[in-house]
Design a protein around this motif. Sequence first.
Motif, short mmCIF file in Angstrom:
data_model
loop_
_atom_site.label_atom_id
_atom_site.label_comp_id
_atom_site.label_asym_id
_atom_site.label_seq_id
_atom_site.Cartn_x
_atom_site.Cartn_y
_atom_site.Cartn_z
N SER A 1 0.86 -1.19 0.00
CA SER A 1 0.00 0.00 0.00
C SER A 1 0.89 1.23 0.00
N LYS B 1 -2.99 3.71 -2.31
CA LYS B 1 -3.19 2.82 -3.45
C LYS B 1 -2.66 1.43 -3.10
N GLU B 2 -3.44 0.41 -3.50
CA GLU B 2 -3.01 -0.98 -3.32
C GLU B 2 -2.29 -1.42 -4.59
N ASP C 1 -5.15 -1.80 -7.03
CA ASP C 1 -5.44 -0.69 -7.93
C ASP C 1 -4.61 -0.77 -9.20
N GLU C 2 -3.40 -1.34 -9.08
CA GLU C 2 -2.50 -1.36 -10.24
C GLU C 2 -1.44 -2.44 -10.05
#
Length: 305
Positions: A207, A211-212, A247-248
């Motif tokens: 993290s 954002k993960e 997330d990405e």
Amino acid sequence: MIKVFGHKSPDTDSTGSPIVWAWYLTEVKGTPAEAVLLGEPNTEAAFVLKHWDLPKPAIIADVAAGESVVIVDTNNPAELPPSIDEAKIEAIIDHHMLVGGLKTKTPIDITIRPLACTATVMHDLMGADAARAPKAIKGAMLSCILSDTLEFRSPTTTAHDRAVAEGLAADLGVSIPEFAAEMFAAKSDVSAFSDAELLRMDSKEYSVGGKELRVSVLETTAPQVLLDRKAALMAAMPGVAAEDKADEVLLFIVDILKEEATLLVPNDFVKTVAEASFGARVSGDSVVLPGIMSRKKQIIPSLKV
């Protein structure tokens, strides 16, 4: 029976170190233990098992409540079985930053040292008993160190890691350059893996800035084989991120021989990360990062979103 295991998506260190410590607990300490894995070993780890004639440990998906376990090569709950807090954690042996989040039922032994490899830490903890280890166990320790240090090229390498590896190699009569080349050739053979499998093969969840991210690293002596699959790998990233609740996905292809990484840049978000984190100038769908080889020491600490 104590279960000894490392992180999910096991690399050579998370495959070999559980075997090493299970041998030590069983044969030296008289405490029955078995090594297990949290997934299929990667191609390099599979080569190491075959080379040293070590049976592949059983693969488990979870642990039972109250089951005694020793965690090696990680302390990150995201990389461990879902029910890890329900198990009886006996010890943690690691060389990564302290993540936090694990809850134990009793006080435990924790050893985390700033070395390049868990096997180096284990060699130190064994002391004089390390000399009693059979050839295959010494071979596993050597393999883990050469893998995690990229044959001493990684900036995580310490003089102590190198000294332990060189001592093990001399004891085994192994040429480090020749054996490391065999290991890296095995690691570079990714022809049997799908794009999604490659994105998860050597990846960790982090993290950063809310954002993960799934931060994937593929270390290879043949980077062009992976770069030839660039479009397909980038096309697979959104699906892998969605399935893994990230997330990405960031994919770094590390060229072991040139000592540099290529970051694939599928979108503006990753372009922003590359420029903010590494001071890079991105003009296409990939960017070369000279000298970047270590996720633990260079990539993760630098990430900004």
